[in-house]
Design a protein around this motif. Structure first.
Motif, PDB file in Angstrom:
ATOM      1  N   ALA A 502      -2.542   8.854   3.242  1.00 43.88           N
ATOM      2  CA  ALA A 502      -3.633   8.620   2.284  1.00 43.88           C
ATOM      3  C   ALA A 502      -4.034   7.148   2.257  1.00 43.88           C
ATOM      4  N   HIS A 553      -5.168   0.076  -2.825  1.00 44.90           N
ATOM      5  CA  HIS A 553      -5.672   1.328  -2.251  1.00 44.90           C
ATOM      6  C   HIS A 553      -4.572   2.012  -1.418  1.00 44.90           C
ATOM      7  N   LEU A 561      -6.633  12.094  -3.791  1.00 42.58           N
ATOM      8  CA  LEU A 561      -7.620  12.455  -2.767  1.00 42.58           C
ATOM      9  C   LEU A 561      -7.983  13.928  -2.830  1.00 42.58           C
TER      10      LEU A 561
ATOM     11  N   ASP B 338      -6.851  11.270   5.577  1.00 47.10           N
ATOM     12  CA  ASP B 338      -7.759  10.180   5.911  1.00 47.10           C
ATOM     13  C   ASP B 338      -9.216  10.639   5.900  1.00 47.10           C
ATOM     14  N   ARG B 341     -10.071  10.654   2.305  1.00 45.31           N
ATOM     15  CA  ARG B 341     -10.305   9.278   1.856  1.00 45.31           C
ATOM     16  C   ARG B 341     -11.723   8.846   2.198  1.00 45.31           C
ATOM     17  N   GLU B 345     -14.560   7.981  -0.556  1.00 44.56           N
ATOM     18  CA  GLU B 345     -15.207   6.663  -0.596  1.00 44.56           C
ATOM     19  C   GLU B 345     -16.722   6.810  -0.551  1.00 44.56           C
ATOM     20  N   PHE B 538     -10.523   7.670  -8.635  1.00 40.41           N
ATOM     21  CA  PHE B 538     -10.474   7.193  -7.253  1.00 40.41           C
ATOM     22  C   PHE B 538     -11.165   5.837  -7.140  1.00 40.41           C
ATOM     23  N   ARG B 542      -9.023   2.459  -6.486  1.00 46.90           N
ATOM     24  CA  ARG B 542      -8.984   2.078  -5.063  1.00 46.90           C
ATOM     25  C   ARG B 542     -10.131   1.188  -4.608  1.00 46.90           C
TER      26      ARG B 542
END
Lengths: 572, 572
Positions: A502, A553, A561, B338, B341, B345, B538, B542
Motif C-alpha cells: 500500500a 503516506h 485503500l 498499488d 492507491r 489519489e 485518505f 496521505r
C-alpha cells in the motif's frame, strides 16, 4: 538544439560522489582508471553529440514502419546503429574473450545515459542487445556463447527480449507460449509476444530473440517457464545467417512517443529455438536480463532529463519576456525567479537521480570484482530505486521543460514535447514503477531491512563527518535518514504484505529523496564554497522535506485503500 | 470507453460542500434552485455523453486543417457545436435580454467541466465564445452588444481571444499590433497574433475576434493597449455577415495534443475593428475575458481528470493480472494495493480540485448577486488557485491514468495517452501556472493577506466544528490552515517581491492542498460513516501532509535561486 554530453559532470560524480575509486582499485577493473574513464566518456559523448542527437526528431517524424512484412527503420538510424557498434559501445562491459571491452558497468551506464539523451528511440536497440549479452554470458551453453556473443557484441546481430503476452504483463508467469522438444536438441517455439522493442530492423544481419515459453512438462506459473534463443535467421554451419526461422512481426504499435523504436507484435509458429539455462529455469535467466535492463531504463530516464534540461535552459537563455528582477543580468527569462526555480529543480533532481544510478552501477561492479555479498545486496536494493526514480525524474524534468517553454512547449517543432512523450514509457516498461516499488518493499526486504539500514547508517556517518563543515546541510540529511530508518523498521515489521504494498511507491520515492540528499551533501563537501554546495542547499532546503509527507503516506497501511467499495469508486 | 457525466457528484458538492444554497437564496439566482440545477446538469450531461464523448478520438486522429486558406474542422465537430449551441450551453450565464439563460456561473463551470471531459478540443470553442460574451457585456457599447451578443449566445457566430504575439506572451504589454482610427468610428487593425484557439472554423456564420492592439497615441506597455472587436465578415445593415474583413489564418500549429482544436496564426492587414471599452483601456476588458477563461481552463483540467479517472477505473475493473490479495473480490487489478492507491489519489485530488473550482464560481455568483466586496476578493483569491491546481490535477491524474493502464497506456488506441497529451497545454495557456502563482502572491496579496487569512479562519472554524465528530480528520486540517496562515504572514511581510515569486508555485500548491483538506472534511461531516469520509481520510492522512514541505520551499526565498551563475547552470 544541440546536445552537449555532460562529461565533466560524470567525472565529478565518479571522483567525488559515488566512490568509483573503489572500482578502479580492484584487480578486475584496474585498467579503468580516471584517465581511461575520461577518454571513453569523451569519445562516446562525441558520438552522441554528432551522430545520434541529430536523429532524434527524424525518429519522431518518420516512425519505423512495416511494409509487406519488412521493417523499415527511421531515416539515419542504420548509420546511427553502425556508429554505436563500431565505437564498441554495445559490448563495453561484455567479456573481452568474445570481443567486448570488459569495462565496469558504471561506464556502460554512463554511456547509455548519454545515448538516451541524444536519441532515446535508437538507444533502446543496443540496450536490448546488452541485456541479451548478459543473459547469454551467465546462462547459455559454451556453444551458444561462441556463436552468438561475438556477433551481438560487434553489433552485426542484435538482440531482443520476448516476455510479455496479452494476458501476461506484470504477471509474466501467466504466459502461454509453448516450447516442444524437436528431438535434436532444439525446440519448436509457438506463441504470440507483444511490446517487443526493436523486434526487427533493417540494419543488422540477424535479430536474436530471447523468448520465454513453457515446455510440455512445465508447471503453471513462473516455475514452469524456460528461456529460448530464437534467431530470425537460423545460423548455418559457418555461423552465418541461413534460412529464415518460423517467426514474424505481425504489426507495430502506435505509441504516444518513442516513434523511432518499432514496438512489435511477434508471432512464433514452431520457430526453432535453443534452450538458455536450465529447463524450467527461465526466470533466473530473465532476471539477469531484466536487472541489466532495469538499470538501463533508469538511465534512459536520467538521460532524457539531461536532454530536456539542456533544451529548456537554452530556451530560457534566449527568450526575452517581461521585466527581469533588479540586479539580474541576462535580460532573458532565465532571470525570472519562477523560471530559475524550475531550472534548479530540474538540475537538482537530475543530479540526484544520476548519482543513485551510478551508485547502483558501482555496487554491481564491486560485486563483480570482489564477489562480496554486501555489494550484491546493495546493488539489489538500489536497482528498483534507480529505475523508478530515474524514470520519474525523466518524466518530471521533461514536464517542467515543457513548462519553461511556455506556449512553445506544446508545439512539436520545439522538441520539448518529444522528450515528454518519449520518456513516459520508461515508467512502464521493464516492470512498471509500481512493480519496482513492490520489489523494494518485499523481495529486497527479505533480509529484514538489513541492506537498507546499512546504507542509511552510512548516510548518517557521512552526515556526521560533514557536520563540522556544513552543519545546516548535514543535519537535515542525518534526520531524514533517521526517519527513513524508522519507516523501514515499520515496513519490515508488517507481516501483512499488503500493508507494505500500500505504501510501496511513496516509500521508494522517500528513499530516493533521502539518497539524493546524501549525494548532494557529498558533492557539497567536495565543493564547499562552489556551485555544488549551492545546488545541494537548494535540494536539501526545498526538495528533501518531501520525504516526510511521503513516509506518512508509506506507513498509512492498506486498510484505507479498500475503504471505498467498487461502487463508491465508480460513483460520480 | 463511454464517458458518464458525474451529475450526482455535482449535486453533492452543490448541496453539502461549496455552499451553493447561498447562491440560490439570492434574488438574482432564486430560480436556480436544487431542482433546476439537477435538471440542467442531467440534460447537459446527456449531451456530453451522447454527442461529445464519441468525437474525442476523431478530433485527435483527424486534426483541423487548412486547405487553401479554408479551415476544415474534425469530423463531427460541426454537429457537436450545433448540439452545444442548441442546448443553450454557450450562453447559460449570459444575460437573458440577449438570449442567455442568466444562470449562475457555478452551473456554467459545471457544464463546461463535463464538456471538457467528453471532448476537450471541441469544448474550447464555446469557452472562447463565453469569454467574449462576458467581455462585451461589461465593456462594449450598447450598439455592439445589440448586434453581437445574440449571435454569440445562440452560437450562430463564435468568438476568439487575440492576445499573444511572438514577442508578447506572458508579457502582453510588449505587443506591437497597431490600430489606426478610420475616421468613421471604426479602426484599422494590423498585426500578427499567435496561439489563437479556434481562430476559425467551418460551422459558424461568422468568427468574431477580440484583438488587443495599440492606438497611435498609446504609450508603451500595458497602459497603451486597447481592445477591438474584429469580425471575419463585416456585418451588413441587417446585421448579417457581409464582406470579408482583411484578416486571415496564416497557418495552424502542430501540437502535442488537442489536435481537434485549430491553433491559428492570425494576420490582420488593416482589418476593420470596433473599439470595446475605453481607448487604452484594453487591459481591463482583457482581464474580464481572461478571468472567465482562467476559471474555464481550471475546469478543463478537472474535466480531463474526471475523464482520465473513469477511463483508468474501467480498465482496472476489467484487466486481470497477478494474484489479487486475500479478501478482495474482483479478481482484477483494481484489487492490487498499488492500483488502489493510484485510483484513490486520482479520485481524492479530483474531488479537491473540483470543490475549489466550484467554490470560486460560488464566490463569483455571490459577488454578482450581492455586490459585496468580500465575495469579489474571495473570487479573485481563488481564481489562480482554481486554474493552476485544476490543470495540475488534470495533468497528474492523466499521467496516473496512463500508469494504471501499464503498457496499454502508451498505446494510442487505448485513449489514456490522449488525455495526457491534450491536457498538458492547460497548465500553459490563459497565463501559465507560474503566472497564476505570481498573481496569487503579488496582486492577490495587495490587501496584506486579508482575503487569504479570512478564508483560512473560516477553514479553522469549520475544523473546530468538526472536531467533536471527526477529530482525527479535523485536527490536521486545522493545523494545516494554521501553518498556511503563518506562511501567508511571512509572504506579505516580504517587501522584496522576488522573495515572494521564488516560492509562488509551492505556495499556491500548498494553499490548494489545504483547501482540499477543508472541502474533504466538509464532505466527510456530511457523510460521516460513508465513502466521503473514507476518501477524506485518505486525502487528509496521505496527501495533505505535502503542504508542509511545499511551505518550506515557499519560504526559502529568492537568494538561493541565483546562487548558481549561468555558467554553473550550463555546466555538465
Amino acid at each position: 538544439m544541440p546536445y552537449r554530453a555532460p562529461v565533466s559532470e560524470y567525472e565529478f560524480l565518479f571522483r567525488h560522489v559515488v566512490g568509483y575509486d573503489q572500482v578502479s582499485a580492484t584487480n578486475r577493473f584496474s585498467e579503468a582508471d580516471g584517465e581511461t574513464v575520461s577518454a571513453i566518456l569523451t569519445e562516446a559523448g562525441k558520438m552522441c553529440e554528432e551522430v545520434m542527437a541529430p536523429m532524434q526528431r527524424d525518429g519522431d517524424l518518420h516512425p519505423a514502419r512495416l511494409e509487406n512484412g519488412v521493417l523499415r527503420t527511421s531515416p539515419g538510424f542504420a548509420d546511427g546503429w553502425r556508429a554505436i557498434a563500431e565505437g564498441g559501445w554495445i559490448g563495453m562491459s561484455a567479456p573481452e574473450d568474445h570481443g567486448g571491452m570488459g569495462l565496469p558497468m558504471t561506464l556502460t551506464i554512463s554511456v547509455n545515459e548519454m545515448m538516451s539523451a541524444a536519441c532515446l528511440s535508437l538507444q533502446l536497440a543496443p540496450l536490448m542487445s546488452q541485456g541479451q549479452i548478459e543473459a547469454l554470458e551467465h546462462h547459455a551453453s559454451d556453444a551458444l556463447k561462441e556463436l552468438y556473443l561475438p556477433k551481438l557484441i560487434s553489433g552485426e546481430w542484435s538482440g531482443t527480449m520476448n516476455l510479455t503476452e496479452p494476458q501476461a504483463g506484470s504477471d509474466v508467469g501467466a504466459l502461454s507460449s509453448k516450447a516442444e522438444p524437436n528431438g535434436d536438441g532444439t525446440y519448436a517455439i509457438t506463441g504470440q509476444k507483444i511490446y517487443i522493442s526493436w523486434g526487427d530492423n533493417d540494419f543488422t544481419e540477424n535479430v536474436c530473440h530471447l523468448v520465454l515459453a513453457r515446455l510440455p512438462d512445465g508447471v503453471p506459473g513462473t516455475k514452469g517457464i524456460s528461456l529460448f534463443l530464437v534467431p530470425k535467421y537460423i545460423p548455418d554451419d559457418n555461423g552465418n545467417p541461413g534460412k529464415a526461422n518460423a517467426l514474424k512481426v505481425v504489426s507495430l504499435e502506435h505509441k504516444m512517443g518513442l516513434h523511432g523504436s518499432p514496438t512489435c507484435v511477434m508471432q512464433y509458429d514452431g520457430a526453432t529455438g535453443w534452450l538458455v539455462g536450465e529447463e524450467h529455469g527461465g526466470m533466473a535467466a530473465m532476471f539477469t536480463m531484466m536487472n541489466n535492463a532495469r538499470l538501463g531504463v533508469g538511465g534512459q530516464g536520467v538521460g532524457v532529463a539531461e536532454g530536456a534540461y539542456q533544451h529548456a535552459l537554452a530556451y530560457a537563455l534566449e527568450r526575452k519576456q517581461g521585466r527581469t528582477p533588479a540586479g539580474t543580468q541576462t535580460g532573458t527569462i532565465v532571470d525570472h525567479a519562477d523560471v530559475r526555480r524550475m531550472l534548479m529543480e530540474m538540475k537538482a533532481d537530475l543530479f540526484a537521480s544520476r548519482a543513485i544510478l551510478l551508485a547502483c552501477a558501482v555496487a554491481i561492479d564491486m560485486q563483480t570484482a570482489t564477489g562480496e555479498a554486501d555489494w550484491g545486496a546493495r546493488a539489489a536494493l538500489l536497482t528498483p530505486i534507480a529505475k523508478a526514480f530515474g524514470t520519474d525524474t525523466g518524466i518530471r524534468v521533461a514536464e517542467t521543460g515543457v513548462q519553461v517553454h511556455g506556449g512553445m512547449g506544446f508545439i512539436e517543432e520545439t522538441g520539448a514535447a518529444q522528450y515528454y512523450r518519449d520518456v513516459r514509457v520508461t515508467a512502464i516498461y521493464e516492470g512498471t514503477n509500481g512493480i519496482q516499488a513492490m520489489d523494494l518493499v518485499a523481495r529486497k526486504m527479505m533480509d529484514g531491512g538489513e541492506a537498507a539500514c546499512r546504507l542509511l547508517e552510512e548516510i548518517q556517518k557521512q552526515a556526521e563527518r560533514a557536520r563540522c563543515t556544513l552543519p545546516e546541510l548535514a543535519e537535515p540529511v542525518w534526520q531524514a535518514a533517521e526517519t527513513m530508518r524508522e519507516a523501514t523498521e515499520w515496513l519490515v515489521s508488517q507481516s501483512d504484505m499488503n500493508n507494505r504494498f500500500a505504501g510501496a511507491v511513496p516509500y521508494l520515492r522517500a528513499f530516493a529523496r533521502v539518497l539524493g540528499g546524501h549525494f548532494h551533501l557529498t558533492a557539497a563537501v567536495a565543493d564547499k564554497d562552489g556551485p555544488r554546495a549551492a545546488l545541494a542547499r537548494f535540494y536539501i532546503e526545498r526538495l528533501l522535506p518531501e520525504h516526510s509527507a511521503l513516509l506518512a503516506h508509506a506507513q498509512a497501511g492498506a486498510e484505507g485503500l479498500y475503504a471505498l467499495g467498487i461502487d463508491d469508486l465508480a460513483r460520480g
